[in-house]
Each structure stands twice: as C-alpha cells, then as structure tokens.
Design an enzyme around this catalytic site. Structure first.
Site, short mmCIF file in Angstrom:
data_model
loop_
_atom_site.label_atom_id
_atom_site.label_comp_id
_atom_site.label_asym_id
_atom_site.label_seq_id
_atom_site.Cartn_x
_atom_site.Cartn_y
_atom_site.Cartn_z
N SER A 191 0.83 -1.21 0.00
CA SER A 191 0.00 0.00 0.00
C SER A 191 0.87 1.27 0.00
CB SER A 191 -0.95 -0.07 1.21
OG SER A 191 -1.93 0.91 1.11
N ASP A 348 -10.17 -3.52 -5.12
CA ASP A 348 -9.24 -2.54 -4.56
C ASP A 348 -9.15 -1.37 -5.53
OD1 ASP A 348 -7.12 -1.14 -3.49
OD2 ASP A 348 -5.64 -2.74 -3.71
N HIS A 378 -8.22 -4.65 -0.55
CA HIS A 378 -7.06 -3.88 -0.13
C HIS A 378 -6.69 -4.20 1.33
CE1 HIS A 378 -4.09 -0.76 -0.71
NE2 HIS A 378 -4.31 -0.43 0.54
#
Ligand SMILES: *[C@@H]1O[C@H](CO)[C@@H](O)[C@H](O)[C@H]1NC(C)=O
Ligand SMILES: *[C@@H]1O[C@H](CO)[C@@H](O)[C@H](O)[C@H]1NC(C)=O
Ligand SMILES: *[C@@H]1O[C@H](CO)[C@@H](O)[C@H](O)[C@H]1NC(C)=O
Ligand SMILES: *[C@@H]1O[C@H](CO)[C@@H](O)[C@H](O)[C@H]1NC(C)=O
Length: 408
Positions: A191, A348, A378
């Site tokens: 991320s 995501d 995610h």
C-alpha cells in the site's frame, strides 16, 4: 420489558445497518470483511470526533487506537531473532531467520509497512507476524523500517527516512554484521509502503553507487499515482472496504499536507484537467485507455475534464512529482529497475495502479510478475490470524513469499 425489547431490536437493526455493506459475491469471507470494515469505520469516526473536539489530530488518535491494540514487543522465537535498533537514526525492527545449513550468508528484504503514510507500525502484530514469517520461511534477514508518519512529518520526509535506513544497511560492514549476501537484497512494501518502496527503487537508479544494489522489488497493492482517481478500479471500487475512494484521496492529501477542501474536486479529476498546466501531459504516462487490456477496462469511461481547478496544483505542486506518484517515471528510469513482483486485488481502488506499473515496466524490458487475486481486497495480506484471518490473506502471503523464495 416490551420497551426494552423494542430498544434492543432497534439497536440490533442499527448495528446491522452499520455493519452491512453490499459486497461483490466474489470477495473472500464477506461477513468477516464487513465486521473488519465497520470496526475500522467506527474507529475513524471516533477519531474524527476527538479531532473536532480539539483533543488530538484525528490521525494521531486513530493510530493510537490501532497501535495500542496491536503493539508487540520484540520477541524472539527459536527460529527468528527479533531486535529493535536504529539505522542512522531511523528506527527499525530486524527479524533474523536462521541461515540455511549450506549457505552462511542470508538473503534480505527491506520491508516498508503500509497505512496511508499515517498509520500502523513495524511493531504491530500484523506486520510483526508477516515479517517473522518471511524471515523464517526465507531464512532471511527482514528489516522493517519504522519511518516517521503523518502528521509528525509530511511528504517527502518518509522517503528520506526509508532511503537513509536502506543506505545504512547496504554498507558492506553492516551487511557483514548481519551475515547478509550483498547480491541478494530486495525491497518491498504494501500500500503506502509499496509507494515508498517503488520511489526508493527509482531513486537508487540515479545514484551510480546504489544502482543495481537491489536484486528485486516486490510491491503489494501499491499506491502509485494521484493524478487519476477514475481508473477502472477506482470507478469499480468507489465504496469497497477497507479503502473507499474518498478515504484514499484523504490519505493522499494528508501525506502532501493539502487541504480536505479539494477532496470532491480531486474525485472528479479537476486537479489534472486539460487546462492545468503540466498535468495533462503527465497524465499521458498513465493513460489507461491504451495501457490496460479490455478485460480490465470493461465499459468504464475515462474522466478527463476540460476545465478544472488550477488552484489545487498551485497549492500542492508536489502532486505532480514522480517521488509522490512513481507511475510517472520516465522510461529511462524504469529500464534501470530490478526484477519486479506486483500483487493486485480485484476489489481494490489501487488495482490499476499496480497493473499500469507492470505494463510500463514490461515495455521498459523489466521482468515483471503480476500476481492478481480475484477475491482479494485492499490490505488482505496482513489479515492471516484469527479473528481477522481471511482465506485470501493466507493465499496472498504464501504466494508473495513463494515468489521471493524463487527470485531473491
Ligand atoms: C502544512 O500546512 C499548513 C497549513 O497550510 C502549514 O501551516 C504548515 O506549515 C505545513 N507544514 C509543513 C511541514 O509544510
Ligand atoms: C470542477 O471544476 C469545474 C470548473 O471549474 C467546476 O464547475 C466544478 O464545480 C468542479 N467540480 C468539483 C466537484 O469541484
Ligand atoms: C523472468 O524471470 C523468470 C524467473 O522468475 C524467468 O523464468 C523468466 O525467464 C524471466 N523472463 C525474462 C524475459 O527474462
Ligand atoms: C480462521 O481461524 C479459525 C480458528 O482458527 C478457523 O476455524 C477458520 O477456519 C479460519 N478461517 C479462515 C478463512 O482461514
């Protein structure tokens, strides 16, 4: 009695309303994801209340909640030695797996945790567990960097922290101290940590002494660009937990120390409209209408405003910087990058950031593995332990570690 029954029923209905969100039927463990998402949403709402009462910045309050539930001391096991130390002033947690019998020198990964540049820590159990597993299964040394977070610092400070810790670690005497093979060091992150890892990879290509020092990069659902918040995956996953689009835009604005006043405008790409000088040209480097296959594009239409809001880029010029949006890098920089692994999840908003980077790297001649999970959401790779254990969490972690094992 009757009134308390009514009250209870009303509370249950309210709770169900709060917890329930429509999810695609393909997602891994949907009820668990709803509970995880509602807990996280609840914590976000409490932290905003704390913020509005003037008690603390909402991100500090939220991170306090996250870290106080999950912080773990540096506990070694027979198979992995865990130490907290600092590399040139930057805190790190080092996980040392035992060397293989026939190899005195170990492999190593510098790992950068996610959390929107503002949340989480190398020391919370989610990341501690991931790094411990990596160290054990790869017989490797994992350096998890405790870079400084927003709002203590803003862009580009976290990048400086990561670069500093990595440069320190790559010195021959330090690698020697940790019994690490200098030819087998990789960089990785998830991320926002994937964003920082990608930026570090690119920055190292500019410096002769650092070029080629990294054997590979492994990016887990990385954030790679903030110019187009209407890629097909942003459109498809506008409200998908645990990272709805408006939440992503806010993390990005927080990282750049920009104002939330711009959220709505950025959601319609007003910040990179055709009349914003410099922006439209850069958007050509992430033109998904030509880079993505039609199976991904489906019927989604690009959102390109003719007239937008030039004030946003004037106030936040770093928005267009390649060290904030590494997907903007020039071909010559991409060519110099090492072998790459990119993990993407269907559910995501950041799916297409990863796919676009894979496509651009492939055209630059880099060996890329794109590892896509249809039922992934995610954040899933850290959710492997009860009660937040997801089947896709375990599968993504195994697949990621397997690739590292075969390529590092
Ligand atoms: C962040 O933005 C605020 C408000 O615009 C400004 O006062 C502050 O100096 C900025 N901080 C940094 C570190 O740039
Ligand atoms: C986007 O910019 C246009 C032109 O300035 C403006 O009319 C519109 O209200 C803006 N949209 C948002 C959501 O800010
Ligand atoms: C890419 O790497 C894999 C091993 O991970 C290898 O099998 C493959 O041949 C490589 N491809 C290219 C084009 O170098
Ligand atoms: C999560 O852990 C529980 C308890 O160990 C187990 O019963 C369950 O099957 C696990 N679920 C998944 C999806 O791994």
């Amino acid at each position: 009695m009757r009134s308390s029954c009514v009250l209870l029923a009303a509370l249950l209905a309210l709770a169900a309303y709060y917890v329930y969100i429509p999810l695609p039927s393909t997602v891994s463990d949907p009820w668990k994801l709803m509970l995880l998402d509602s807990t996280f949403r609840g914590a976000q709402q409490v932290s905003r209340l704390i913020h509005s009462l003037g008690l603390s910045h909402h991100l500090i309050a939220l991170n306090f909640m996250i870290t106080s539930f999950g912080k773990k001391s540096a506990q070694s096991s027979p198979k992995v030695k865990v130490t907290d130390t600092d590399f040139d002033g930057i805190e790190v947690r080092v996980f040392e797996g035992s060397p293989k019998a026939d190899e005195p020198l170990r492999r190593s990964v510098i790992f950068i945790h996610g959390g929107g540049w503002a949340l989480a820590s190398a020391k919370i159990s989610y990341y501690d567990d991931l790094c411990t597993t990596m160290a054990e299964e790869l017989n490797a040394v994992i350096v998890s960097v405790e870079y400084r977070l927003v709002p203590q610092v803003y862009y580009p400070e976290p990048i400086h922290d990561i670069i500093r810790a990595t440069k320190y670690f790559l010195q021959p005497e330090i690698l020697d101290k940790y019994k690490v093979d200098p030819r087998r060091v990789g960089i990785s992150g998830d991320s926002a940590g994937g964003n920082l890892a990608a930026v570090l990879g690119q920055q190292f290509t500019y410096v002769a002494s650092l070029k080629n020092k990294l054997k590979l990069q492994a990016l887990i659902y990385p954030f790679l660009q903030g110019l187009d918040f209407n890629t097909p995956s942003y459109q498809q996953n506008v409200n998908t937990p645990i990272l709805p689009r408006h939440v992503m835009v806010k993390y990005w604005l927080d990282y750049l120390n920009g104002s939330y006043d711009f959220v709505e405008a950025m959601i319609v790409n007003n910040h990179t409209s055709l009349d914003v000088e410099g922006a439209a040209a850069l958007r050509a480097r992430l033109d998904w209408t030509s880079l993505l296959p039609s199976s991904i594009k489906k019927n989604y239409k690009p959102v390109m405003q003719t007239v937008g809001d030039a004030r946003i880029v004037r106030e936040i010029p770093q928005l267009l910087d390649v060290t904030a949006s590494p997907l903007l890098a020039e071909q010559e920089v991409l060519q110099a990058l090492p072998k790459t692994y990119i993990l993407t999840c269907e559910l995501d908003v950041l799916r297409d950031d990863g796919i676009l980077y894979a496509k651009r790297l492939e055209s630059a001649g880099v060996n890329v593995t794109l590892d896509h999970f249809e039922d992934g959401f995610h954040g899933c790779i850290i959710f492997t332990s009860w009660p937040t254990n997801f089947s896709v969490g375990i599968r993504t972690r195994n697949s990621y570690i397997k690739w590292l094992d075969q390529n590092l």
